[in-house]
Design a protein around this motif. Structure first.
Motif, PDB file in Angstrom:
ATOM      1  N   HIS A 229     117.538  34.620  36.046  1.00 33.80           N
ATOM      2  CA  HIS A 229     117.233  33.467  36.902  1.00 33.80           C
ATOM      3  C   HIS A 229     115.903  33.679  37.627  1.00 33.80           C
ATOM      4  CE1 HIS A 229     121.297  32.056  36.138  1.00 33.80           C
ATOM      5  NE2 HIS A 229     121.748  33.254  36.505  1.00 33.80           N
ATOM      6  N   ASP A 230     114.924  34.127  36.865  1.00 36.45           N
ATOM      7  CA  ASP A 230     113.608  34.465  37.422  1.00 36.45           C
ATOM      8  C   ASP A 230     112.573  33.496  36.846  1.00 36.45           C
ATOM      9  OD1 ASP A 230     111.258  35.549  38.333  1.00 36.45           O
ATOM     10  OD2 ASP A 230     111.675  37.599  37.676  1.00 36.45           O
ATOM     11  N   ASN A 231     112.323  32.427  37.569  1.00 34.25           N
ATOM     12  CA  ASN A 231     111.396  31.400  37.083  1.00 34.25           C
ATOM     13  C   ASN A 231     109.971  31.895  36.979  1.00 34.25           C
ATOM     14  OD1 ASN A 231     113.433  29.472  36.890  1.00 34.25           O
ATOM     15  ND2 ASN A 231     113.163  28.816  39.009  1.00 34.25           N
ATOM     16  N   GLU A 232     109.638  32.934  37.734  1.00 35.58           N
ATOM     17  CA  GLU A 232     108.278  33.461  37.713  1.00 35.58           C
ATOM     18  C   GLU A 232     107.867  33.919  36.321  1.00 35.58           C
ATOM     19  OE1 GLU A 232     105.991  37.359  39.539  1.00 35.58           O
ATOM     20  OE2 GLU A 232     107.574  36.446  40.749  1.00 35.58           O
ATOM     21  N   LEU A 233     108.847  34.340  35.511  1.00 31.67           N
ATOM     22  CA  LEU A 233     108.554  34.875  34.190  1.00 31.67           C
ATOM     23  C   LEU A 233     108.051  33.820  33.205  1.00 31.67           C
ATOM     24  CD1 LEU A 233     111.502  37.385  33.730  1.00 31.67           C
ATOM     25  CD2 LEU A 233     109.073  37.945  33.697  1.00 31.67           C
ATOM     26  N   GLU A 234     108.361  32.572  33.440  1.00 31.06           N
ATOM     27  CA  GLU A 234     107.904  31.540  32.514  1.00 31.06           C
ATOM     28  C   GLU A 234     107.126  30.436  33.222  1.00 31.06           C
ATOM     29  OE1 GLU A 234     111.195  29.812  30.524  1.00 31.06           O
ATOM     30  OE2 GLU A 234     112.392  29.507  32.334  1.00 31.06           O
ATOM     31  N   SER A 235     106.596  30.768  34.398  1.00 32.82           N
ATOM     32  CA  SER A 235     105.807  29.802  35.154  1.00 32.82           C
ATOM     33  C   SER A 235     104.384  30.294  35.343  1.00 32.82           C
ATOM     34  CB  SER A 235     106.434  29.566  36.537  1.00 32.82           C
ATOM     35  OG  SER A 235     107.730  29.048  36.442  1.00 32.82           O
ATOM     36  N   SER A 236     103.472  29.372  35.496  1.00 35.43           N
ATOM     37  CA  SER A 236     102.098  29.736  35.840  1.00 35.43           C
ATOM     38  C   SER A 236     102.050  30.117  37.306  1.00 35.43           C
ATOM     39  CB  SER A 236     101.165  28.556  35.574  1.00 35.43           C
ATOM     40  OG  SER A 236     101.446  27.512  36.489  1.00 35.43           O
ATOM     41  N   TYR A 237     100.934  30.719  37.705  1.00 40.17           N
ATOM     42  CA  TYR A 237     100.748  31.024  39.121  1.00 40.17           C
ATOM     43  C   TYR A 237     100.823  29.747  39.953  1.00 40.17           C
ATOM     44  CZ  TYR A 237      99.364  35.898  38.345  1.00 40.17           C
ATOM     45  OH  TYR A 237      99.367  37.234  38.034  1.00 40.17           O
ATOM     46  N   GLU A 238     100.199  28.686  39.465  1.00 40.58           N
ATOM     47  CA  GLU A 238     100.217  27.430  40.207  1.00 40.58           C
ATOM     48  C   GLU A 238     101.647  26.932  40.399  1.00 40.58           C
ATOM     49  OE1 GLU A 238      97.685  24.373  38.778  1.00 40.58           O
ATOM     50  OE2 GLU A 238      95.839  25.430  39.274  1.00 40.58           O
ATOM     51  N   SER A 239     102.430  26.959  39.347  1.00 39.31           N
ATOM     52  CA  SER A 239     103.811  26.478  39.446  1.00 39.31           C
ATOM     53  C   SER A 239     104.624  27.310  40.428  1.00 39.31           C
ATOM     54  CB  SER A 239     104.481  26.497  38.071  1.00 39.31           C
ATOM     55  OG  SER A 239     103.862  25.585  37.203  1.00 39.31           O
ATOM     56  N   SER A 240     104.448  28.629  40.376  1.00 37.79           N
ATOM     57  CA  SER A 240     105.175  29.499  41.298  1.00 37.79           C
ATOM     58  C   SER A 240     104.737  29.270  42.738  1.00 37.79           C
ATOM     59  CB  SER A 240     104.956  30.971  40.913  1.00 37.79           C
ATOM     60  OG  SER A 240     105.517  31.265  39.654  1.00 37.79           O
ATOM     61  N   LEU A 241     103.438  29.107  42.931  1.00 33.27           N
ATOM     62  CA  LEU A 241     102.925  28.876  44.286  1.00 33.27           C
ATOM     63  C   LEU A 241     103.383  27.547  44.847  1.00 33.27           C
ATOM     64  CD1 LEU A 241      99.307  30.286  43.902  1.00 33.27           C
ATOM     65  CD2 LEU A 241     101.075  31.169  45.431  1.00 33.27           C
ATOM     66  N   GLN A 242     103.566  26.566  43.988  1.00 33.47           N
ATOM     67  CA  GLN A 242     104.007  25.255  44.468  1.00 33.47           C
ATOM     68  C   GLN A 242     105.360  25.333  45.169  1.00 33.47           C
ATOM     69  OE1 GLN A 242     103.757  22.817  40.973  1.00 33.47           O
ATOM     70  NE2 GLN A 242     101.577  22.404  41.226  1.00 33.47           N
ATOM     71  N   THR A 243     106.206  26.257  44.747  1.00 31.77           N
ATOM     72  CA  THR A 243     107.509  26.392  45.420  1.00 31.77           C
ATOM     73  C   THR A 243     107.320  26.893  46.852  1.00 31.77           C
ATOM     74  OG1 THR A 243     107.886  28.670  44.637  1.00 31.77           O
ATOM     75  CG2 THR A 243     108.616  26.893  43.218  1.00 31.77           C
ATOM     76  N   TYR A 244     106.363  27.816  47.040  1.00 29.06           N
ATOM     77  CA  TYR A 244     106.050  28.270  48.401  1.00 29.06           C
ATOM     78  C   TYR A 244     105.433  27.143  49.214  1.00 29.06           C
ATOM     79  CZ  TYR A 244     106.803  33.102  46.852  1.00 29.06           C
ATOM     80  OH  TYR A 244     107.352  34.269  46.364  1.00 29.06           O
ATOM     81  N   HIS A 245     104.511  26.425  48.594  1.00 27.59           N
ATOM     82  CA  HIS A 245     103.839  25.337  49.304  1.00 27.59           C
ATOM     83  C   HIS A 245     104.843  24.299  49.798  1.00 27.59           C
ATOM     84  CE1 HIS A 245      99.835  26.183  46.994  1.00 27.59           C
ATOM     85  NE2 HIS A 245     100.159  27.124  47.830  1.00 27.59           N
ATOM     86  N   ARG A 246     105.830  23.978  48.968  1.00 26.62           N
ATOM     87  CA  ARG A 246     106.824  22.983  49.376  1.00 26.62           C
ATOM     88  C   ARG A 246     107.631  23.486  50.576  1.00 26.62           C
ATOM     89  NH1 ARG A 246     106.989  21.639  43.783  1.00 26.62           N
ATOM     90  NH2 ARG A 246     108.582  23.184  43.340  1.00 26.62           N
ATOM     91  N   ARG A 247     107.915  24.799  50.593  1.00 21.56           N
ATOM     92  CA  ARG A 247     108.651  25.357  51.739  1.00 21.56           C
ATOM     93  C   ARG A 247     107.846  25.204  53.020  1.00 21.56           C
ATOM     94  NH1 ARG A 247     109.962  31.190  49.065  1.00 21.56           N
ATOM     95  NH2 ARG A 247     110.618  30.399  47.035  1.00 21.56           N
ATOM     96  N   TYR A 248     106.559  25.516  52.945  1.00 23.99           N
ATOM     97  CA  TYR A 248     105.701  25.431  54.128  1.00 23.99           C
ATOM     98  C   TYR A 248     105.570  23.986  54.600  1.00 23.99           C
ATOM     99  CZ  TYR A 248     104.378  30.113  52.480  1.00 23.99           C
ATOM    100  OH  TYR A 248     104.397  31.421  52.054  1.00 23.99           O
TER     101      TYR A 248
END
Length: 274
Positions: A229-248
C-alpha cells in the motif's frame, strides 16, 4: 500596490530589513555551480524577490553551541496585495524533473535485478540482497521529504524565528507584529518550479510529453506498491507531493500549492507576482 494595513506594513518592513538578499529570480534559482534553472535573455526572470534560504542562513537564532539547525525553507519569498487580500508567495526552485518517479522505485528495481542475477551465481549475492531488503523497508526518499517539509517549516518555524531575531535587534525602532497570527490570516501561495523535459519552449507539449513518456514503471514496483500500500512506488514526485500539498491546504497552512515549469516561470511572474 493597494494600501497596506498596519500589520502588512510591519511585515514588509521586516522583509526589507534583509535588503542584501533582494535578488533577481534567476539568481535565486542558481545551483551550487552558479547555473540557473530559469531561462535568461529578453528581460526574463529579472523580477526581484527575497532569497529566503540566504536570510535563514544569516540568522544566528538557528545556531546553538556551534551547531546549525536551520529549518528547511523555500528558496524565495514575495508578497502582493490584490483585491484587499495580502498574498505571500513561497517559491521553491528545484533543478530536477519532478514528473519522474521516486528513486525508491529505482532501488526496488535494482534489488529485483540483483535477485534475478543471484540465481545464476549460486546465490552469491544472497547476503547483500538481504541487507538491501532491510534498507528498502526503512527507505525514505530524501528529495521528496525535503520538498514536502519546505512550506510547512517555512511557515511554522523559519519565518517566526527569523522575525523573533529581527525584532530583538530592532525593538527600539519597530512595533511588534504577531507573526504567527499574521501568517495564518494571510493567503500563502506555494509553487515548486522544476525542470521541464528537454527545456522545450512549448509548455503544453513539454508537460504532456513528460507524463506520456517518462514514467515507465517497472512491474515489480507496481506489484510491491499494491502489496505494501505504498503509492510512492508508482507515483511521480509531483503526484506524491500533491498529497502533502492537499493536507497543507486543508489545514489552512497554505492557501494553494502547485507546480510551475521553469520555462513558464516568467509568465507566472507577469501574471501573479508583479
Amino acid at each position: 500596490m493597494a494600501d497596506l494595513s498596519s500589520d502588512e506594513e510591519k511585515f514588509v518592513s521586516f522583509l526589507d530589513f534583509f535588503s542584501q538578499f533582494y535578488w533577481k529570480a534567476h539568481k535565486i534559482a542558481e545551483n551550487s555551480k552558479g547555473e540557473s534553472i530559469l531561462p535568461l535573455g529578453n528581460g526574463k526572470n529579472e523580477f526581484k524577490m527575497y532569497a529566503l534560504d540566504e536570510i535563514c542562513h544569516s540568522c544566528s537564532i538557528f545556531k546553538e553551541s556551534g551547531i546549525w539547525f536551520t529549518p528547511k525553507t523555500t528558496d524565495a519569498i514575495w508578497y502582493k496585495k490584490q483585491n484587499g487580500i495580502f498574498n505571500i508567495f513561497l517559491i521553491e526552485f528545484k533543478g530536477d524533473k519532478l514528473y519522474k518517479n521516486s528513486s525508491k522505485c529505482k532501488l526496488v528495481d535494482a534489488i529485483d535485478t540483483l535477485k534475478i542475477k543471484n540465481e545464476f551465481y549460486n546465490n552469491e549475492f544472497s547476503e547483500v540482497i538481504y541487507d538491501l531488503d532491510k534498507i528498502l523497508s526503512k527507505y525514505s526518499d530524501k528529495m521528496l521529504n525535503g520538498l514536502a517539509a519546505k512550506p510547512l517549516e517555512t511557515v511554522t518555524i523559519a519565518l517566526p524565528l527569523i522575525y523573533e531575531e529581527y525584532f530583538e535587534k530592532n525593538k527600539n525602532n519597530v512595533e511588534y507584529l504577531d507573526i504567527r497570527n499574521f501568517l495564518s490570516s494571510s493567503r500563502i501561495i506555494y509553487r515548486v518550479v522544476s525542470i521541464s523535459e528537454n527545456y522545450e519552449p512549448n509548455r503544453q507539449r513539454s508537460r504532456a510529453k513528460s507524463y506520456r513518456c517518462s514514467n515507465i514503471i517497472p512491474s515489480v514496483c507496481k506489484k510491491l506498491a499494491r502489496e505494501k500500500h505504498d503509492n510512492e512506488l508508482e507515483s511521480s514526485y509531483e503526484s506524491s507531493l500533491q498529497t502533502y500539498h492537499r493536507r497543507y491546504e486543508r489545514a489552512g497552512i497554505v492557501y494553494s500549492a502547485g507546480f510551475v515549469d521553469n520555462i513558464a516561470f516568467n509568465n507566472f511572474i507577469e501574471n501573479y507576482l508583479k
